[in-house]
Design an enzyme around this catalytic site. Structure first.
Site, PDB file in Angstrom:
ATOM      1  N   ASP A 160       0.743  -1.154  -0.159  1.00 57.99           N
ATOM      2  CA  ASP A 160      -0.060  -0.051   0.027  1.00 57.99           C
ATOM      3  C   ASP A 160       0.834   1.498  -0.087  1.00 57.99           C
ATOM      4  O   ASP A 160       0.646   2.235   0.981  1.00 57.99           O
ATOM      5  CB  ASP A 160      -0.994   0.016   1.447  1.00 57.99           C
ATOM      6  CG  ASP A 160      -1.487  -1.402   1.663  1.00 57.99           C
ATOM      7  OD1 ASP A 160      -2.030  -1.818   0.370  1.00 57.99           O
ATOM      8  OD2 ASP A 160      -1.759  -1.659   2.774  1.00 57.99           O
ATOM      9  N   GLU A 176     -11.228  -0.464  -3.343  1.00 62.98           N
ATOM     10  CA  GLU A 176     -10.442   0.022  -2.437  1.00 62.98           C
ATOM     11  C   GLU A 176      -9.105   0.949  -2.833  1.00 62.98           C
ATOM     12  O   GLU A 176      -9.190   1.011  -4.221  1.00 62.98           O
ATOM     13  CB  GLU A 176     -10.166  -0.898  -1.482  1.00 62.98           C
ATOM     14  CG  GLU A 176      -9.207  -1.949  -1.918  1.00 62.98           C
ATOM     15  CD  GLU A 176      -9.055  -2.927  -0.961  1.00 62.98           C
ATOM     16  OE1 GLU A 176      -9.655  -3.097  -0.001  1.00 62.98           O
ATOM     17  OE2 GLU A 176      -8.134  -4.038  -1.313  1.00 62.98           O
TER      18      GLU A 176
HETATM   19  O1  FUB Z   1      -3.077  -3.801   3.202  1.00 62.76           O
HETATM   20  C1  FUB Z   1      -4.263  -3.918   3.858  1.00 62.76           C
HETATM   21  C2  FUB Z   1      -5.670  -3.759   2.832  1.00 62.76           C
HETATM   22  O2  FUB Z   1      -5.154  -4.578   1.740  1.00 62.76           O
HETATM   23  C3  FUB Z   1      -5.467  -2.272   2.336  1.00 62.76           C
HETATM   24  O3  FUB Z   1      -5.925  -1.173   3.151  1.00 62.76           O
HETATM   25  C4  FUB Z   1      -6.140  -2.513   1.292  1.00 62.76           C
HETATM   26  O4  FUB Z   1      -5.947  -1.384   0.155  1.00 62.76           O
HETATM   27  C5  FUB Z   1      -5.372  -3.644   0.608  1.00 62.76           C
HETATM   28  O5  FUB Z   1      -4.340  -3.387  -0.173  1.00 62.76           O
END
Ligand code: FUB
Length: 321
Positions: free
Chosen positions: A49, A217
């Site tokens: 991320d 997301e």
């Molecule tokens: O890394 C944890 C979660 O997985 C993140 O918040 C999302 O975007 C995905 O990468």
């Protein structure tokens, strides 16, 4: 006769050669990044991320989340580190800036320090991090804010942004006029709104970001030539490959957005999450894969150059090794 013709042809060919030789040929000198960059670029720990920013000291800083080995699905992530560079090849681990034990509202279910972001305004660095506050963890997310006068140390937790829904993946975009915008979301919903000058309160209402196709997301907003770009991970899952990175554009930082397409194909990891930033005249796309661990929840951050077409659309990035 044939001999004379041959001599004429040889002269003509030589003349052609010399006139071509005089024409300037544009050859791009390979940069240090072209010749020495390797993906993943952080190998001393598992990171995911990546939120990248260029700050006033001229360095590029990356704020990723940290997958802890051995993993426990996605619920053992903690102890954020920051990484910085001044040439995109030599990276400095600036050390740990925050951990779950410093967060007073944290859940006892585990360490869920998920995808963070950082912003700068009026001498203060604001570090935004999603962390759940109760049980079940997945419906109690809060977006915490820690502040520091330095980009990669000295952060103190100030609390969390009041009035938000239980969602993840904060992104803060500060526009050229100094106005700051906050975005977050997950599970199909992406919302955005203005931040007050204190960078810790929402100014007005958060609104749904209209026009995104298959949002999952990982919202990220950047601006180029007056156009706003919202990039994000989608829900792609064909049983073999997973999240793709898509983007949409708008003339307004909180939309409505016009969907444009996919700019990163799936990596070998179940998730993807990226950021886009310009550094020293070159645009870069940050993202993650699992090419070191070959395990979905032990991820590693990567970066590749990103190019635009003349109409402002993004060229699909080439994932280098
Ligand atoms: O890394 C944890 C979660 O997985 C993140 O918040 C999302 O975007 C995905 O990468």
């Amino acid at each position: 006769m044939y001999k004379r013709l041959l001599i004429v042809c040889v002269f003509a060919a030589l003349a052609g050669c010399s006139s071509k030789k005089d024409q300037p040929v544009a050859v791009k000198k390979p940069s240090l990044f072209d010749t020495a960059h390797k993906n993943p670029f952080i190998t001393n720990m598992y990171t995911a991320d990546p939120s990248a920013h260029v700050w006033a000291d001229g360095r590029l800083y990356v704020y990723p989340s940290h997958d802890i080995d051995p993993p426990r699905g996605c619920d053992l992530m903690d102890k954020y580190h920051v990484f910085s560079t001044d040439d995109m090849v030599h990276w400095r681990d600036e050390g740990q800036i925050l951990e779950a034990s410093q967060v007073s509202w944290g859940t006892s279910d585990g360490n869920f320090m998920w995808a963070p972001d950082c912003a700068y305004k009026n001498g203060v660095y604001y570090f935004y991090f999603p962390h759940p506050s109760g049980s079940p963890w997945n419906s109690t997310w809060k977006i915490g804010v820690a502040t520091s006068s330095k980009p990669a140390s000295g952060f103190t937790v100030q609390g969390y942004i009041q009035g938000l829904e239980s969602m993840i993946d904060p992104c803060v975009f500060v526009d050229d006029d100094g106005k700051a915008y906050f975005y977050y979301g997950g599970g199909g919903t992406c919302k955005g709104g203005k931040l007050k000058d204190n960078m810790m309160e929402i100014d007005g209402d958060m609104r749904s970001m209209q026009g995104l196709v298959d949002f999952h997301e990982a919202a990220w907003v950047h601006k180029r030539n007056g156009l706003y770009y919202l990039s994000y991970a989608d829900n792609h899952d064909d049983g073999r490959t997973h999240n793709q990175m898509r983007y949409a554009v708008s003339s307004n930082p909180i939309g409505p957005w016009t969907y444009k397409g996919i700019y990163i194909d799936p990596t070998d990891s179940y998730t993807n999450h990226g950021s886009i930033v310009e550094y020293k005249g070159q645009w870069y796309a940050f993202y993650h894969n699992s090419s070191i661990s070959h395990f979905d929840w032990l991820r590693s951050i990567c970066v590749d150059t990103l190019g635009y077409n003349s109409d402002g659309s993004i060229k699909k990035i080439i994932q280098t090794k």
